[in-house]
Write a protein that holds these residues in place. Structure first.
Motif, PDB file in Angstrom:
ATOM      1  N   THR A 121     161.476  28.658  32.399  1.00 55.74           N
ATOM      2  CA  THR A 121     162.594  27.979  33.038  1.00 55.74           C
ATOM      3  C   THR A 121     163.870  28.362  32.298  1.00 55.74           C
ATOM      4  OG1 THR A 121     161.178  26.142  33.680  1.00 55.74           O
ATOM      5  CG2 THR A 121     163.551  25.762  33.695  1.00 55.74           C
ATOM      6  N   PRO A 160     159.588  31.086  38.758  1.00 56.04           N
ATOM      7  CA  PRO A 160     159.287  29.854  38.028  1.00 56.04           C
ATOM      8  C   PRO A 160     158.038  29.159  38.555  1.00 56.04           C
ATOM      9  CG  PRO A 160     160.962  29.414  39.655  1.00 56.04           C
ATOM     10  CD  PRO A 160     160.672  30.896  39.730  1.00 56.04           C
ATOM     11  N   ARG A 162     155.972  25.580  39.382  1.00 54.23           N
ATOM     12  CA  ARG A 162     156.317  24.220  39.805  1.00 54.23           C
ATOM     13  C   ARG A 162     155.012  23.424  39.887  1.00 54.23           C
ATOM     14  NH1 ARG A 162     158.060  26.781  45.163  1.00 54.23           N
ATOM     15  NH2 ARG A 162     160.189  26.075  44.752  1.00 54.23           N
ATOM     16  N   GLU A 211     166.264  31.420  39.957  1.00 48.69           N
ATOM     17  CA  GLU A 211     166.550  30.652  38.735  1.00 48.69           C
ATOM     18  C   GLU A 211     167.151  29.300  39.089  1.00 48.69           C
ATOM     19  OE1 GLU A 211     167.555  34.500  35.837  1.00 48.69           O
ATOM     20  OE2 GLU A 211     169.130  33.538  37.030  1.00 48.69           O
ATOM     21  N   LYS A 214     164.674  26.581  40.665  1.00 49.32           N
ATOM     22  CA  LYS A 214     163.904  25.799  39.709  1.00 49.32           C
ATOM     23  C   LYS A 214     164.754  24.679  39.102  1.00 49.32           C
ATOM     24  CE  LYS A 214     160.776  24.848  36.483  1.00 49.32           C
ATOM     25  NZ  LYS A 214     159.449  24.301  36.720  1.00 49.32           N
ATOM     26  N   LEU A 215     165.970  25.009  38.715  1.00 50.38           N
ATOM     27  CA  LEU A 215     166.854  24.004  38.120  1.00 50.38           C
ATOM     28  C   LEU A 215     167.217  22.920  39.127  1.00 50.38           C
ATOM     29  CD1 LEU A 215     169.290  26.341  36.111  1.00 50.38           C
ATOM     30  CD2 LEU A 215     167.075  25.402  35.423  1.00 50.38           C
ATOM     31  N   ASN A 218     164.372  20.278  39.677  1.00 48.41           N
ATOM     32  CA  ASN A 218     164.232  19.292  38.610  1.00 48.41           C
ATOM     33  C   ASN A 218     165.469  18.413  38.459  1.00 48.41           C
ATOM     34  OD1 ASN A 218     161.554  19.786  37.785  1.00 48.41           O
ATOM     35  ND2 ASN A 218     162.201  21.649  36.763  1.00 48.41           N
ATOM     36  N   CYS A 268     160.715  20.206  31.559  1.00 48.29           N
ATOM     37  CA  CYS A 268     161.461  20.579  32.763  1.00 48.29           C
ATOM     38  C   CYS A 268     162.552  19.582  33.130  1.00 48.29           C
ATOM     39  CB  CYS A 268     160.496  20.759  33.932  1.00 48.29           C
ATOM     40  SG  CYS A 268     159.456  22.232  33.788  1.00 48.29           S
ATOM     41  N   ASP A 272     166.081  21.030  32.225  1.00 49.77           N
ATOM     42  CA  ASP A 272     166.652  21.950  33.205  1.00 49.77           C
ATOM     43  C   ASP A 272     168.031  21.547  33.732  1.00 49.77           C
ATOM     44  OD1 ASP A 272     164.218  23.039  32.762  1.00 49.77           O
ATOM     45  OD2 ASP A 272     163.493  22.914  34.821  1.00 49.77           O
TER      46      ASP A 272
END
Length: 410
Positions: A121, A160, A162, A211, A214-215, A218, A268, A272
């Protein structure tokens, strides 16, 4: 492209299950780590983490020769990097040094046609930074820096995970994956690697979007948890039972408020969103506020515990306060960014209490917890003056609660 051998850097909570699933589905896998204990444990067919169902598969793939752990990189068809990305300091600046170290390790064995996939991450732009490091170590190879680059020797992508701790084996296989390539061809090459065992949909995009995906996932969860945690603070101030409040509000057909807790943990959700704030501090105002609410919650819990300790009065000795649960979520051993650990650290600084700690999934306390004693659940029930439930481990649910219990989880 034929992918027969895969290298996985980082054999932790994500890297080891990922390496194991590749091996379980027929690939030869070399797992790289800097922890000799982890390497020795894995090569014995055992695991150094808690994840249901994983150890049986590790034992099988190690015995069959499909999985080997090592300190030293070997040539492979595909290279995955799944190492930590912590903060450098209190300002939440991302620390990419583990990724850089992994790049340094694999660079000497890279060959034309290889695929390198970053799973860690990471903040937006980390995959592009990885390309720069790779080129610095291997200037003899061609790496794409733009989507329209066609002359490429090594294909670079970001993908990423999850997954939910405790469900990692199933979710690695079933969940959709977002694959972001530096070039479209790189994304396609990476998708071929994951198709070895992933049954979920492999969705192609560019590296920066992957990228940020993923951020975003979360940060979304963090904001919603912050709302629940903030309700718990307000409910306490106004003498309202937050659990009843949320249950009633959730009867609305379009309302689904989450449950508050002692904070937010795990590598995470607790980390994140800060990567977004770090890149765009003037824009990510809601994300930053949610982080502040959730980071404050453990401090509030400590204040509430101190109030309950004061109500005990003079016992003629130090009151025994037991914290039940240190992991960041139920029934795992993962203490990363755990609010319960933060609570234990702060409570350990209180000279007026004897701190007892119950965590059935670990054998020793992290070094940051001072003046606390790891004990059994039975000992805590027999000896503690106050029992504070910080994590909803299954073993705690059968306990017959009495006046000594305070729970900050549902």
């Amino acid at each position: 492209m034929s992918v027969k051998k895969i290298s996985v850097s980082g054999l932790g909570y994500i890297g080891l299950p990922t390496a194991t699933m590749f091996a379980h589905h027929g690939a030869k896998v070399i797992g790289l780590d800097v922890n000799q204990h982890a390497i020795d444990t894995i090569n014995q067919g055992k695991i150094h983490i808690v994840e249901p169902g994983l150890e049986e598969i590790v034992k099988s793939v190690v015995e069959s020769g499909h999985l080997k752990a090592s300190l030293v990189a070997e040539p492979a068809d595909a290279f995955l990097i799944a190492v930590p990305t912590p903060f450098k300091g209190e300002d939440h600046t991302p620390d990419l040094s583990y990724i850089e170290a992994a790049v340094r390790t694999i660079s000497p064995v890279l060959e034309k046609g290889n695929v390198v996939i970053l799973e860690s991450t990471s903040p937006v732009g980390a995959t592009e930074q990885m390309v720069e490091w790779l080129f610095a170590h291997r200037p003899d190879l061609k790496f794409a820096t733009h989507a329209n680059d066609t002359e490429v020797d090594v294909f670079i992508a970001y993908c990423p995970e999850r997954v939910l701790p405790g469900q990692v084996i199933r979710e690695l296989v079933e969940n959709d994956r977002t694959i972001g390539g530096i070039t479209p061809e790189s994304a396609k090459k990476a998708a071929e690697v994951y198709r070895i065992f992933v049954k979920g949909e492999l969705v192609i995009t560019n590296a920066r979007t992957a990228e940020m995906t993923k951020l975003t996932e979360n940060a979304f969860r963090d904001v919603n948890i912050a709302f629940a945690n903030e309700l718990s603070l307000i409910g306490d101030r106004l003498d309202i039972n937050v659990w009843e409040l949320i249950a009633l509000a959730n009867r609305h057909p379009r309302v689904n408020i989450l449950s508050p807790g002692a904070g937010v943990g795990g590598h995470c959700i607790a980390v994140d969103p800060w990567f977004i704030v770090n890149k765009t501090p003037d824009l990510a105002r809601m994300v930053a506020t949610a982080r502040e609410v959730n980071d404050y919650k453990p401090k509030w819990v400590v204040e509430k515990i101190e109030q309950e300790v004061a109500k005990l009065g003079d016992l003629g000795r130090k009151p025994k306060v037991a914290l039940l649960g240190l992991a960041f979520k139920p029934d795992i051993d993962d203490l990363r960014e755990s609010p319960a650990v933060e609570i234990a650290v702060d409570m350990g600084k209180k000279e007026g209490i004897e701190l007892l700690l119950v965590e059935p999934n670990i054998e020793k306390l992290p070094k940051k917890i001072k003046n606390g004693t790891l004990i059994s659940q039975e000992y805590a029930l027999n000896k503690a003056d106050l029992l504070i439930i910080c994590v909803s481990h299954s073993s705690f649910k059968s306990i017959k609660k009495d006046h000594r219990f305070i729970s900050f989880v549902n």
